[in-house]
Design an enzyme around this catalytic site. Structure first.
Site, mmCIF file in Angstrom:
data_model
loop_
_atom_site.group_PDB
_atom_site.id
_atom_site.type_symbol
_atom_site.label_atom_id
_atom_site.label_comp_id
_atom_site.label_asym_id
_atom_site.label_seq_id
_atom_site.Cartn_x
_atom_site.Cartn_y
_atom_site.Cartn_z
ATOM 1 N N ASP A 105 9.180 13.207 -15.599
ATOM 2 C CA ASP A 105 7.727 13.129 -14.676
ATOM 3 C C ASP A 105 7.633 14.536 -13.933
ATOM 4 O OD1 ASP A 105 5.760 12.257 -13.336
ATOM 5 O OD2 ASP A 105 6.778 11.860 -11.438
ATOM 6 N N LEU A 106 6.510 15.190 -14.548
ATOM 7 C CA LEU A 106 6.370 16.749 -14.227
ATOM 8 C C LEU A 106 5.290 16.606 -13.090
ATOM 9 C CD1 LEU A 106 6.751 19.608 -14.589
ATOM 10 C CD2 LEU A 106 4.991 19.550 -16.421
ATOM 11 N N ALA A 150 1.708 11.420 -1.446
ATOM 12 C CA ALA A 150 1.390 12.815 -0.946
ATOM 13 C C ALA A 150 1.945 13.867 -1.674
ATOM 14 C CB ALA A 150 1.741 12.758 0.601
ATOM 15 N N GLU A 209 12.261 9.610 -6.125
ATOM 16 C CA GLU A 209 10.995 9.686 -6.775
ATOM 17 C C GLU A 209 11.372 9.527 -8.122
ATOM 18 O OE1 GLU A 209 7.695 13.154 -7.449
ATOM 19 O OE2 GLU A 209 9.278 13.520 -5.990
ATOM 20 N N VAL A 251 12.677 8.634 -18.867
ATOM 21 C CA VAL A 251 11.439 9.530 -17.938
ATOM 22 C C VAL A 251 11.508 10.600 -17.687
ATOM 23 C CG1 VAL A 251 9.652 8.819 -16.281
ATOM 24 C CG2 VAL A 251 10.714 7.004 -17.466
ATOM 25 N N SER A 266 1.822 17.429 -4.347
ATOM 26 C CA SER A 266 1.325 18.713 -3.821
ATOM 27 C C SER A 266 0.103 19.284 -4.262
ATOM 28 C CB SER A 266 2.506 20.022 -4.351
ATOM 29 O OG SER A 266 2.299 19.577 -5.942
ATOM 30 N N VAL A 292 0.759 -1.225 -0.043
ATOM 31 C CA VAL A 292 -0.024 -0.042 0.069
ATOM 32 C C VAL A 292 0.841 1.403 -0.027
ATOM 33 C CG1 VAL A 292 -1.959 1.417 1.199
ATOM 34 C CG2 VAL A 292 -1.938 -1.224 1.346
ATOM 35 N N GLY A 311 5.261 20.031 -7.532
ATOM 36 C CA GLY A 311 6.247 20.645 -6.859
ATOM 37 C C GLY A 311 7.626 20.641 -7.734
#
Length: 472
Positions: free
Chosen positions: A222-223, A77, A195, A220, A79, A73, A226
């Site tokens: 990734d936008l 979290a 990340e 990759v 922005s 799981v 934040g």
């Protein structure tokens, strides 16, 4: 007096049955009962066996879906909101369906960073997601199921004390409310390399590229809200020549061993350059004066990271060219900052741009804005575009007036309409001037990646889940 049988007299079959009738009765009763049970049982034909074997081997989860299972799981979290992903793996690390999907995915707004002064309220905002996620895990497996909460750039912008207070409240929520397994570092602010590398693992896992040579993997971008991450595999030679990061910065290269092969992964996270954070950076350039990126007719305040920024439109309306100019300024695209042979922006080494970058998958807000601007189908999980498509959409957005926004771009949320010109110009500038792509270069916008006959969200949490279930 009854006469005794003669010793030499021949005994008939009837006499034998009569003499042993007790023994025969004892033996025959169980045999009859067993026969009756077998007669009443449902028959099982050869075709029944074939049908059962076919159904086992052709179900979505494959034959291993009956074997040991591992759940994970993962909370993202971010922005712009909080999201939870629940995954189930077999012993080969293949995904097993949860119901009709290969994952349980739920989301809500706002994110944790919307409660900078109320940690308890921030934590409680996750309750509905937590309860639904935990309910999807079998009760007996919950104590063995890892739960992780990865806060991204939005929480980092609040400062150490505020973000740590929120994270501690989330830890207490998991401890008091959940049966899921939490490790010491289960609730944390992800650093940029985590990340970015998780995102790279996710997409290449779903494409089944892991285990192949690095040049056969995809890069990759990734936008997020934040920050923006770039990650791609590089050669061992390029990894060896990577510059040392400045003090306090993450290393440029991470070594990862996946599916029997070692990868040298170039990854960098640009804090303050996610789509929502970049708005603030662009508004800072114009200070409190009119901004050429704001759609004509708007005069308001932009709130981000607990701060407010004036966002007045120019009297003459937005200008793509002027917006590009101040966006390049905000990105710090300046060779004088670059102390390496090759840089992206802000003086950051670009990784050498080798074979692992030739195929680029671009995720998150790139897909969302492209769908809202109307040049990709929002119902399709993947789209092939070129950076110049963002420029074309930007021309349309920058030339409109605010009151025309809803009819011109009906898919854009009303709160985002004043910033649509800015967002599209920023995305184009980031790809071209920031990451050095050609305007006509083909890139893949990705929301979900097809995995078997299912489509899975192309987000970093799957990479984190793979790491979690692989750990002891």
């Amino acid at each position: 007096m009854t006469a005794k049988r003669g010793i030499g007299r021949h005994e008939s079959l009837a006499d034998k049955i009569q003499r042993h009738r007790g023994i025969i009765l004892v033996i025959s009763v169980p045999i009859v009962l067993i026969g009756l049970v077998l007669l009443l049982m449902p028959g099982r034909s050869i075709s029944d066996s074939v049908v059962e074997e076919y159904s086992v081997h052709n179900r979505k989860g494959g034959p291993n879906s009956r074997g040991p299972k591992n759940y994970a799981v993962i909370f993202d979290a971010g922005s712009s909101g909080s999201r939870v992903h629940v995954y189930c793996f077999d012993q080969n690390l293949d995904l097993i369906p949860l119901g009709n999907e290969l994952e349980l995915f739920l989301q809500l707004k706002p994110g944790l960073s919307a409660y900078p002064t109320d940690p308890r309220q921030a934590a409680n905002s996750l309750v509905s997601l937590l309860d639904k996620a935990e309910a999807s895990v079998p009760r007996e497996l919950r104590p063995k199921t890892h739960v992780r909460v990865g806060a991204t750039a939005g929480l980092r912008t609040l400062g150490h004390d505020a973000s740590e207070n929120i994270l501690q409240a989330v830890r207490e929520l998991l401890r008091d409310r959940s049966m899921l397994k939490t490790e010491a570092n289960a609730v944390t602010v992800l650093d940029g390399t985590q990340e970015g590398s998780y995102q790279w693992v996710t997409i290449n896992y779903l494409l089944r590229n892991l285990g192949k040579p690095y040049s056969d993997t995809v890069g990759v971008v990734d936008l997020g809200g934040g920050s923006v991450q770039m990650a791609y595999a590089i050669s061992e030679e390029d990894a060896a020549s990577a510059p040392k990061p400045l003090e306090g910065e993450d290393s440029y290269v991470r070594e990862m061993y996946l599916k029997g092969r070692k990868y040298f992964l170039y990854v960098h996270s640009y804090l303050h350059y996610g789509l929502l954070a970049a708005r603030a950076e662009i508004l800072k350039v114009s200070e409190d004066s009119e901004n050429p990126c704001i759609v004509a007719g708007y005069d308001g305040m932009y709130k981000y990271g607990g701060k407010e920024f004036k966002a007045p439109a120019s009297q003459s309306g937005a200008s793509l060219d002027e917006c590009r100019r101040i966006t390049i300024n905000a990105l710090k695209v300046n060779d004088t900052l670059c102390t390496h042979m090759k840089c992206t922006f802000g003086g950051v080494w670009n990784g050498g741009r080798g074979g692992g970058q030739k195929n680029m998958f671009v995720a998150s807000f790139f897909f969302d804005r492209a769908a809202e601007a109307g040049f990709v189908d929002p119902k399709q999980p993947v789209a092939t575009v070129r950076p110049m498509d963002f420029e074309k959409a930007a021309k349309k957005a920058c030339s409109m007036k605010l009151e025309e926004g809803k009819s011109t771009f009906p898919l854009v949320e009303e709160e985002n309409l004043p910033y649509l010109c800015m967002d599209l110009v920023y995305q184009y500038t980031l790809l071209i001037d920031g990451f050095g792509l050609e305007p006509s270069q083909t890139i893949t916008l990705v929301k979900k990646v097809k995995y078997g006959d299912q489509a899975v969200e192309a987000a970093w949490p799957l990479g984190s889940a793979i790491e979690a279930v692989s750990s002891p």
